[in-house]
Write a protein that holds these residues in place. Structure first.
Motif, PDB file in Angstrom:
ATOM      1  N   VAL A  30       0.833  -1.201   0.000  1.00 34.88           N
ATOM      2  CA  VAL A  30       0.000   0.000   0.000  1.00 34.88           C
ATOM      3  C   VAL A  30       0.868   1.252   0.000  1.00 34.88           C
ATOM      4  O   VAL A  30       0.557   2.226  -0.687  1.00 34.88           O
ATOM      5  N   PHE A  33       2.128   1.728  -3.503  1.00 39.30           N
ATOM      6  CA  PHE A  33       1.043   2.202  -4.367  1.00 39.30           C
ATOM      7  C   PHE A  33       0.746   3.675  -4.084  1.00 39.30           C
ATOM      8  O   PHE A  33       0.514   4.460  -5.003  1.00 39.30           O
ATOM      9  N   VAL A  76      -7.601   3.448  -1.352  1.00 43.52           N
ATOM     10  CA  VAL A  76      -7.163   2.116  -1.801  1.00 43.52           C
ATOM     11  C   VAL A  76      -7.798   1.024  -0.947  1.00 43.52           C
ATOM     12  O   VAL A  76      -8.291   0.019  -1.454  1.00 43.52           O
ATOM     13  N   TYR A  78     -10.588   1.175   0.854  1.00 40.48           N
ATOM     14  CA  TYR A  78     -12.036   1.112   0.682  1.00 40.48           C
ATOM     15  C   TYR A  78     -12.405   0.411  -0.622  1.00 40.48           C
ATOM     16  O   TYR A  78     -13.213  -0.517  -0.627  1.00 40.48           O
ATOM     17  N   PHE A  79     -11.812   0.851  -1.727  1.00 40.99           N
ATOM     18  CA  PHE A  79     -12.199   0.278  -3.014  1.00 40.99           C
ATOM     19  C   PHE A  79     -11.470  -1.022  -3.336  1.00 40.99           C
ATOM     20  O   PHE A  79     -11.910  -1.778  -4.203  1.00 40.99           O
ATOM     21  N   GLY A  80     -10.374  -1.315  -2.646  1.00 42.83           N
ATOM     22  CA  GLY A  80      -9.646  -2.550  -2.902  1.00 42.83           C
ATOM     23  C   GLY A  80     -10.016  -3.696  -1.980  1.00 42.83           C
ATOM     24  O   GLY A  80      -9.872  -4.860  -2.351  1.00 42.83           O
ATOM     25  N   LEU A  81     -10.516  -3.390  -0.772  1.00 46.08           N
ATOM     26  CA  LEU A  81     -10.838  -4.446   0.181  1.00 46.08           C
ATOM     27  C   LEU A  81     -12.283  -4.394   0.672  1.00 46.08           C
ATOM     28  O   LEU A  81     -12.981  -5.406   0.661  1.00 46.08           O
ATOM     29  N   LYS A  83     -15.131  -2.707  -0.376  1.00 48.65           N
ATOM     30  CA  LYS A  83     -16.207  -2.875  -1.368  1.00 48.65           C
ATOM     31  C   LYS A  83     -16.245  -4.305  -1.928  1.00 48.65           C
ATOM     32  O   LYS A  83     -17.324  -4.883  -2.030  1.00 48.65           O
ATOM     33  N   PRO A  84     -15.113  -4.915  -2.295  1.00 48.15           N
ATOM     34  CA  PRO A  84     -15.181  -6.311  -2.758  1.00 48.15           C
ATOM     35  C   PRO A  84     -15.711  -7.262  -1.680  1.00 48.15           C
ATOM     36  O   PRO A  84     -16.456  -8.193  -1.982  1.00 48.15           O
TER      37      PRO A  84
END
Length: 122
Positions: A30, A33, A76, A78-81, A83-84
């Motif tokens: 992270v 990134f 990163v 929120y949308f990478g872990l 939400k999925p």
């Protein structure tokens, strides 16, 4: 198997696991990134290092740099872990009313009715 599924899908357990994984295993990923995103932001509008920003003699530049890095990190995560995980949970967990166990009051009412039927047949 249902008990294991309920244990795994328990909200607190998953939140704790996500926090642990982020801190232990994905920390460097992270951070790298975030560095890439910061470089991209730097190419668009200048270097995103606010360390030299000292308005009225107050050194807040390092704080601003940390805030920007935190917001990118939160994006990163929120949308990478998150939400999925929410998507997978919505597909795997059903709110079927037939799967709900009876309450204590319902069980006691059933016992009462069975005892009344048994005493009435004697």
């Amino acid at each position: 198997m249902k008990g294991f599924k309920d244990f795994i899908m328990r909200g607190n357990l998953v939140e704790l696991a996500v926090a642990f994984i982020l801190g232990a295993a994905f920390g460097d990923v992270v951070k790298s990134f975030t560095a890439i995103i910061m470089d991209l932001i730097g190419k668009l509008g200048g270097t995103p290092n606010f360390s030299t920003f000292v308005p009225w003699g107050i050194h807040i530049g390092a704080f601003l740099t940390a805030v920007v890095a935190f917001l990118i990190l939160a994006f990163v995560i929120y949308f990478g872990l998150v939400k999925p995980f929410e998507y997978a949970k919505s597909k795997l967990v059903t709110d079927d009313p037939d799967d709900v166990p009876p309450t204590t009051e319902e069980l006691l009412a059933d016992i009462r009715d069975l005892l009344a039927a048994k005493n009435g047949s004697n």
